[in-house]
Design a protein around this motif. Structure first.
Motif, PDB file in Angstrom:
ATOM      1  N   LEU A  51      28.925  37.536  35.115  1.00 28.97           N
ATOM      2  CA  LEU A  51      29.207  36.105  34.978  1.00 28.97           C
ATOM      3  C   LEU A  51      30.316  35.890  33.953  1.00 28.97           C
ATOM      4  O   LEU A  51      31.274  35.150  34.205  1.00 28.97           O
ATOM      5  CB  LEU A  51      27.941  35.348  34.567  1.00 28.97           C
ATOM      6  N   LEU A  52      30.210  36.540  32.803  1.00 29.18           N
ATOM      7  CA  LEU A  52      31.225  36.399  31.755  1.00 29.18           C
ATOM      8  C   LEU A  52      32.582  36.898  32.239  1.00 29.18           C
ATOM      9  O   LEU A  52      33.605  36.248  32.016  1.00 29.18           O
ATOM     10  CB  LEU A  52      30.780  37.157  30.501  1.00 29.18           C
ATOM     11  N   GLU A  53      32.585  38.025  32.953  1.00 28.91           N
ATOM     12  CA  GLU A  53      33.840  38.555  33.483  1.00 28.91           C
ATOM     13  C   GLU A  53      34.458  37.600  34.495  1.00 28.91           C
ATOM     14  O   GLU A  53      35.681  37.463  34.565  1.00 28.91           O
ATOM     15  CB  GLU A  53      33.606  39.929  34.110  1.00 28.91           C
ATOM     16  N   TYR A  54      33.634  36.930  35.274  1.00 33.28           N
ATOM     17  CA  TYR A  54      34.136  35.958  36.247  1.00 33.28           C
ATOM     18  C   TYR A  54      34.727  34.731  35.540  1.00 33.28           C
ATOM     19  O   TYR A  54      35.798  34.252  35.909  1.00 33.28           O
ATOM     20  CB  TYR A  54      33.020  35.524  37.192  1.00 33.28           C
ATOM     21  N   LEU A  55      34.028  34.227  34.533  1.00 33.68           N
ATOM     22  CA  LEU A  55      34.472  33.013  33.843  1.00 33.68           C
ATOM     23  C   LEU A  55      35.753  33.234  33.040  1.00 33.68           C
ATOM     24  O   LEU A  55      36.525  32.303  32.839  1.00 33.68           O
ATOM     25  CB  LEU A  55      33.367  32.488  32.927  1.00 33.68           C
ATOM     26  N   ALA A  56      35.966  34.457  32.581  1.00 26.50           N
ATOM     27  CA  ALA A  56      37.163  34.778  31.797  1.00 26.50           C
ATOM     28  C   ALA A  56      37.897  35.936  32.468  1.00 26.50           C
ATOM     29  O   ALA A  56      38.108  36.988  31.873  1.00 26.50           O
ATOM     30  CB  ALA A  56      36.765  35.122  30.370  1.00 26.50           C
ATOM     31  N   ASP A  57      38.297  35.723  33.707  1.00 28.26           N
ATOM     32  CA  ASP A  57      38.956  36.752  34.508  1.00 28.26           C
ATOM     33  C   ASP A  57      40.407  36.912  34.044  1.00 28.26           C
ATOM     34  O   ASP A  57      41.248  36.032  34.259  1.00 28.26           O
ATOM     35  CB  ASP A  57      38.891  36.370  35.985  1.00 28.26           C
ATOM     36  N   TYR A  58      40.697  38.034  33.434  1.00 22.67           N
ATOM     37  CA  TYR A  58      42.026  38.311  32.895  1.00 22.67           C
ATOM     38  C   TYR A  58      43.095  38.268  33.987  1.00 22.67           C
ATOM     39  O   TYR A  58      44.208  37.795  33.760  1.00 22.67           O
ATOM     40  CB  TYR A  58      42.027  39.666  32.190  1.00 22.67           C
ATOM     41  N   ASP A  59      42.746  38.756  35.180  1.00 22.84           N
ATOM     42  CA  ASP A  59      43.695  38.745  36.294  1.00 22.84           C
ATOM     43  C   ASP A  59      44.040  37.333  36.750  1.00 22.84           C
ATOM     44  O   ASP A  59      45.055  37.128  37.409  1.00 22.84           O
ATOM     45  CB  ASP A  59      43.146  39.550  37.478  1.00 22.84           C
ATOM     46  N   GLU A  60      43.190  36.375  36.413  1.00 25.17           N
ATOM     47  CA  GLU A  60      43.441  34.965  36.739  1.00 25.17           C
ATOM     48  C   GLU A  60      44.149  34.245  35.590  1.00 25.17           C
ATOM     49  O   GLU A  60      44.269  33.020  35.602  1.00 25.17           O
ATOM     50  CB  GLU A  60      42.115  34.251  37.032  1.00 25.17           C
ATOM     51  N   GLY A  61      44.554  34.994  34.575  1.00 25.88           N
ATOM     52  CA  GLY A  61      45.250  34.394  33.437  1.00 25.88           C
ATOM     53  C   GLY A  61      44.315  33.773  32.424  1.00 25.88           C
ATOM     54  O   GLY A  61      44.716  32.905  31.649  1.00 25.88           O
ATOM     55  N   ARG A  62      43.063  34.213  32.404  1.00 28.09           N
ATOM     56  CA  ARG A  62      42.052  33.667  31.491  1.00 28.09           C
ATOM     57  C   ARG A  62      41.620  34.769  30.526  1.00 28.09           C
ATOM     58  O   ARG A  62      41.007  35.737  30.933  1.00 28.09           O
ATOM     59  CB  ARG A  62      40.860  33.142  32.285  1.00 28.09           C
ATOM     60  N   ASN A  63      41.944  34.601  29.248  1.00 27.05           N
ATOM     61  CA  ASN A  63      41.638  35.594  28.229  1.00 27.05           C
ATOM     62  C   ASN A  63      40.443  35.124  27.390  1.00 27.05           C
ATOM     63  O   ASN A  63      40.511  34.072  26.757  1.00 27.05           O
ATOM     64  CB  ASN A  63      42.862  35.809  27.332  1.00 27.05           C
ATOM     65  N   LEU A  64      39.376  35.903  27.391  1.00 26.04           N
ATOM     66  CA  LEU A  64      38.181  35.544  26.627  1.00 26.04           C
ATOM     67  C   LEU A  64      38.454  35.669  25.136  1.00 26.04           C
ATOM     68  O   LEU A  64      38.862  36.727  24.661  1.00 26.04           O
ATOM     69  CB  LEU A  64      37.005  36.450  27.020  1.00 26.04           C
ATOM     70  N   THR A  65      38.234  34.580  24.405  1.00 23.96           N
ATOM     71  CA  THR A  65      38.374  34.628  22.955  1.00 23.96           C
ATOM     72  C   THR A  65      37.020  34.819  22.284  1.00 23.96           C
ATOM     73  O   THR A  65      36.919  35.524  21.290  1.00 23.96           O
ATOM     74  CB  THR A  65      39.038  33.344  22.403  1.00 23.96           C
ATOM     75  N   VAL A  66      35.977  34.185  22.828  1.00 19.35           N
ATOM     76  CA  VAL A  66      34.633  34.311  22.266  1.00 19.35           C
ATOM     77  C   VAL A  66      33.620  33.852  23.302  1.00 19.35           C
ATOM     78  O   VAL A  66      33.935  32.995  24.140  1.00 19.35           O
ATOM     79  CB  VAL A  66      34.492  33.504  20.953  1.00 19.35           C
ATOM     80  N   ALA A  67      32.436  34.443  23.243  1.00 20.88           N
ATOM     81  CA  ALA A  67      31.341  34.031  24.127  1.00 20.88           C
ATOM     82  C   ALA A  67      30.050  34.052  23.317  1.00 20.88           C
ATOM     83  O   ALA A  67      29.747  35.042  22.650  1.00 20.88           O
ATOM     84  CB  ALA A  67      31.221  34.956  25.321  1.00 20.88           C
ATOM     85  N   TYR A  68      29.330  32.947  23.374  1.00 23.29           N
ATOM     86  CA  TYR A  68      28.044  32.830  22.690  1.00 23.29           C
ATOM     87  C   TYR A  68      26.948  32.654  23.725  1.00 23.29           C
ATOM     88  O   TYR A  68      27.144  31.997  24.743  1.00 23.29           O
ATOM     89  CB  TYR A  68      28.021  31.606  21.774  1.00 23.29           C
ATOM     90  N   ALA A  69      25.779  33.222  23.426  1.00 16.55           N
ATOM     91  CA  ALA A  69      24.580  32.996  24.234  1.00 16.55           C
ATOM     92  C   ALA A  69      23.482  32.520  23.296  1.00 16.55           C
ATOM     93  O   ALA A  69      23.292  33.086  22.212  1.00 16.55           O
ATOM     94  CB  ALA A  69      24.150  34.281  24.936  1.00 16.55           C
ATOM     95  N   TYR A  70      22.783  31.482  23.707  1.00 20.35           N
ATOM     96  CA  TYR A  70      21.730  30.856  22.892  1.00 20.35           C
ATOM     97  C   TYR A  70      20.394  31.138  23.559  1.00 20.35           C
ATOM     98  O   TYR A  70      20.137  30.673  24.671  1.00 20.35           O
ATOM     99  CB  TYR A  70      21.999  29.360  22.759  1.00 20.35           C
ATOM    100  N   VAL A  71      19.554  31.919  22.859  1.00 22.00           N
ATOM    101  CA  VAL A  71      18.303  32.404  23.437  1.00 22.00           C
ATOM    102  C   VAL A  71      17.114  31.902  22.626  1.00 22.00           C
ATOM    103  O   VAL A  71      16.987  32.238  21.444  1.00 22.00           O
ATOM    104  CB  VAL A  71      18.282  33.949  23.488  1.00 22.00           C
TER     105      VAL A  71
END
Length: 181
Positions: free
Chosen positions: A29-49
């Motif tokens: 899911l995280l790889e899909y939301l921040a797909d580098y090939d789509e020009g989307r670079n992940l800067t940070v990801a938080y999960a609240y559990v």
């Protein structure tokens, strides 16, 4: 390259997936939301559990899996409420979203939750020129939240049935998976 920050409301998404008798692959899911090939670079990801105070270590494996998948995990022990427990993360998530938006200045904020409690922060960020995408299963997506965000990602629409489990089409296989029980 667009800078992306992801905020996962684990309880909201996990509850929706379990009600469909399925399990989400949170790394995919995280790889899909921040797909580098789509020009989307992940800067940070938080999960609240949320943590059930009656079984404080029951989520240890899920928390480890989220850390291993690239999320910074924030957990909190809830309080007993009758036969269940309450653990509301909306304030903490909102504070982290605002703090991240002003310090890191992402181009896109993705809120992985369908909870309408996030409408005020969605509106505020959009007024500041930040694109806000909401990713959720259709059954847990607030219509008001869906109408207020810049873009919505219905996790149901990304998944198609095949050979006893669900996944994306072959060209993006393993981006998001959910295996049915």
């Amino acid at each position: 390259m667009l800078r992306v920050a992801v905020f996962l409301d684990y309880a909201n998404v996990n509850s929706a997936s379990l009600s469909s008798f399925c399990k989400v692959n949170y790394k995919a899911l995280l790889e899909y939301l921040a797909d580098y090939d789509e020009g989307r670079n992940l800067t940070v990801a938080y999960a609240y559990v949320p943590i059930d105070p009656r079984r404080e270590h029951a989520m240890d494996d899920e928390i480890t899996m989220l850390w291993d998948s690239g999320y910074i995990v924030r957990s909190k022990v809830g309080v007993i409420a009758g036969n269940t427990y309450k653990c509301n993360f909306d304030i903490e998530m909102t504070l982290d979203i605002v703090k991240t938006s002003f310090e890191i200045k992402p181009d896109i904020v993705v809120i992985v939750s369908g909870d309408s409690d996030f409408i005020p922060v969605v509106t505020e960020l959009r007024e500041k020129g930040i694109r806000v995408e909401v990713a959720s299963f259709d059954q847990s997506m607030s219509q008001l939240l869906s109408n207020r965000c810049s873009g919505r990602i219905l996790l149901d629409e990304l998944i198609e049935e095949g050979n006893g489990h669900y996944s994306l089409a072959d060209d993006v296989q393993n981006e998001i998976e959910k295996e049915c029980e």
